[in-house]
Scaffold this motif. Structure first.
Motif, PDB file in Angstrom:
ATOM      1  N   LEU A 198       0.828  -1.200   0.000  1.00  0.00           N
ATOM      2  CA  LEU A 198       0.000   0.000   0.000  1.00  0.00           C
ATOM      3  C   LEU A 198       0.870   1.262   0.000  1.00  0.00           C
ATOM      4  O   LEU A 198       0.613   2.209  -0.747  1.00  0.00           O
ATOM      5  N   GLN A 199       1.919   1.244   0.800  1.00  0.00           N
ATOM      6  CA  GLN A 199       2.845   2.374   0.807  1.00  0.00           C
ATOM      7  C   GLN A 199       3.562   2.490  -0.538  1.00  0.00           C
ATOM      8  O   GLN A 199       3.743   3.589  -1.074  1.00  0.00           O
ATOM      9  N   PHE A 200       3.930   1.350  -1.105  1.00  0.00           N
ATOM     10  CA  PHE A 200       4.577   1.311  -2.416  1.00  0.00           C
ATOM     11  C   PHE A 200       3.652   1.877  -3.485  1.00  0.00           C
ATOM     12  O   PHE A 200       4.075   2.656  -4.338  1.00  0.00           O
ATOM     13  N   GLN A 201       2.383   1.515  -3.416  1.00  0.00           N
ATOM     14  CA  GLN A 201       1.383   2.019  -4.361  1.00  0.00           C
ATOM     15  C   GLN A 201       1.270   3.536  -4.281  1.00  0.00           C
ATOM     16  O   GLN A 201       1.239   4.223  -5.302  1.00  0.00           O
ATOM     17  N   ARG A 202       1.229   4.055  -3.068  1.00  0.00           N
ATOM     18  CA  ARG A 202       1.109   5.510  -2.885  1.00  0.00           C
ATOM     19  C   ARG A 202       2.338   6.245  -3.397  1.00  0.00           C
ATOM     20  O   ARG A 202       2.225   7.307  -4.020  1.00  0.00           O
ATOM     21  N   GLN A 203       3.531   5.702  -3.119  1.00  0.00           N
ATOM     22  CA  GLN A 203       4.762   6.376  -3.540  1.00  0.00           C
ATOM     23  C   GLN A 203       4.905   6.405  -5.057  1.00  0.00           C
ATOM     24  O   GLN A 203       5.438   7.362  -5.612  1.00  0.00           O
ATOM     25  N   LEU A 204       4.443   5.341  -5.721  1.00  0.00           N
ATOM     26  CA  LEU A 204       4.552   5.287  -7.181  1.00  0.00           C
ATOM     27  C   LEU A 204       3.369   5.935  -7.888  1.00  0.00           C
ATOM     28  O   LEU A 204       3.408   6.131  -9.102  1.00  0.00           O
ATOM     29  N   GLY A 205       2.313   6.223  -7.141  1.00  0.00           N
ATOM     30  CA  GLY A 205       1.134   6.827  -7.752  1.00  0.00           C
ATOM     31  C   GLY A 205       0.349   5.853  -8.609  1.00  0.00           C
ATOM     32  O   GLY A 205      -0.273   6.259  -9.594  1.00  0.00           O
ATOM     33  N   LEU A 206       0.369   4.572  -8.242  1.00  0.00           N
ATOM     34  CA  LEU A 206      -0.363   3.558  -8.999  1.00  0.00           C
ATOM     35  C   LEU A 206      -1.823   3.550  -8.567  1.00  0.00           C
ATOM     36  O   LEU A 206      -2.131   3.761  -7.399  1.00  0.00           O
ATOM     37  N   SER A 207      -2.717   3.268  -9.500  1.00  0.00           N
ATOM     38  CA  SER A 207      -4.135   3.266  -9.171  1.00  0.00           C
ATOM     39  C   SER A 207      -4.594   1.925  -8.602  1.00  0.00           C
ATOM     40  O   SER A 207      -5.564   1.872  -7.864  1.00  0.00           O
ATOM     41  N   ARG A 208      -3.900   0.837  -8.936  1.00  0.00           N
ATOM     42  CA  ARG A 208      -4.321  -0.495  -8.473  1.00  0.00           C
ATOM     43  C   ARG A 208      -3.337  -1.068  -7.455  1.00  0.00           C
ATOM     44  O   ARG A 208      -2.133  -1.109  -7.675  1.00  0.00           O
ATOM     45  N   TYR A 209      -3.889  -1.559  -6.359  1.00  0.00           N
ATOM     46  CA  TYR A 209      -3.092  -2.200  -5.311  1.00  0.00           C
ATOM     47  C   TYR A 209      -2.440  -3.476  -5.841  1.00  0.00           C
ATOM     48  O   TYR A 209      -1.296  -3.784  -5.513  1.00  0.00           O
ATOM     49  N   GLU A 210      -3.156  -4.233  -6.680  1.00  0.00           N
ATOM     50  CA  GLU A 210      -2.637  -5.487  -7.214  1.00  0.00           C
ATOM     51  C   GLU A 210      -1.372  -5.272  -8.024  1.00  0.00           C
ATOM     52  O   GLU A 210      -0.438  -6.069  -7.967  1.00  0.00           O
ATOM     53  N   THR A 211      -1.316  -4.181  -8.780  1.00  0.00           N
ATOM     54  CA  THR A 211      -0.122  -3.854  -9.560  1.00  0.00           C
ATOM     55  C   THR A 211       1.049  -3.588  -8.633  1.00  0.00           C
ATOM     56  O   THR A 211       2.158  -4.095  -8.858  1.00  0.00           O
ATOM     57  N   ALA A 212       0.833  -2.808  -7.598  1.00  0.00           N
ATOM     58  CA  ALA A 212       1.886  -2.503  -6.639  1.00  0.00           C
ATOM     59  C   ALA A 212       2.363  -3.765  -5.941  1.00  0.00           C
ATOM     60  O   ALA A 212       3.573  -3.971  -5.759  1.00  0.00           O
ATOM     61  N   PHE A 213       1.427  -4.628  -5.555  1.00  0.00           N
ATOM     62  CA  PHE A 213       1.778  -5.867  -4.869  1.00  0.00           C
ATOM     63  C   PHE A 213       2.632  -6.757  -5.769  1.00  0.00           C
ATOM     64  O   PHE A 213       3.662  -7.291  -5.347  1.00  0.00           O
ATOM     65  N   GLN A 214       2.215  -6.929  -7.019  1.00  0.00           N
ATOM     66  CA  GLN A 214       2.966  -7.771  -7.953  1.00  0.00           C
ATOM     67  C   GLN A 214       4.353  -7.199  -8.244  1.00  0.00           C
ATOM     68  O   GLN A 214       5.336  -7.928  -8.294  1.00  0.00           O
ATOM     69  N   MET A 215       4.424  -5.899  -8.436  1.00  0.00           N
ATOM     70  CA  MET A 215       5.726  -5.267  -8.684  1.00  0.00           C
ATOM     71  C   MET A 215       6.654  -5.444  -7.489  1.00  0.00           C
ATOM     72  O   MET A 215       7.818  -5.808  -7.647  1.00  0.00           O
ATOM     73  N   LEU A 216       6.146  -5.192  -6.307  1.00  0.00           N
ATOM     74  CA  LEU A 216       6.946  -5.323  -5.095  1.00  0.00           C
ATOM     75  C   LEU A 216       7.420  -6.763  -4.913  1.00  0.00           C
ATOM     76  O   LEU A 216       8.584  -7.007  -4.594  1.00  0.00           O
TER      77      LEU A 216
END
Length: 90
Positions: free
Chosen positions: A33-51
């Motif tokens: 969730l923190q990663f999603q916010r820092q990258l400005g991604l709209s989907r949590y799933e994208t941030a989770f997969q990237m991380l």
């Protein structure tokens, strides 16, 4: 980008590189969730997969596992008790 963590991804390379920087530079245990916010991604799933992919790509395969046993140079050092003086160990 075949053979990389970015394979089959629709996420722009600039976001991947920024994410790799954040994973390497930030404190461990960063949430998706923190990663999603820092990258400005709209989907949590994208941030989770990237991380997940970035963390997996940054692990050394030959690393020591937690709790692995290491050989002891001098077994007499382990046999010393409180009643006996400690033998000289290297």
């Amino acid at each position: 980008m075949a053979g990389t963590v970015m394979k089959d991804s629709h996420t722009p390379l600039s976001v991947w590189f920024w994410g790799a920087y954040l994973v390497a530079a930030q404190t461990p245990g960063q949430s998706a969730l923190q990663f999603q916010r820092q990258l400005g991604l709209s989907r949590y799933e994208t941030a989770f997969q990237m991380l997940h992919k970035l963390r997996a790509g940054m692990v050394r395969p030959e690393r020591d596992s937690i709790g692995s046993q290491h050989p002891v140079e001098d077994p007499w050092c382990l046999m010393a008790t409180l009643k006996e003086p400690m033998p000289t160990c290297r």
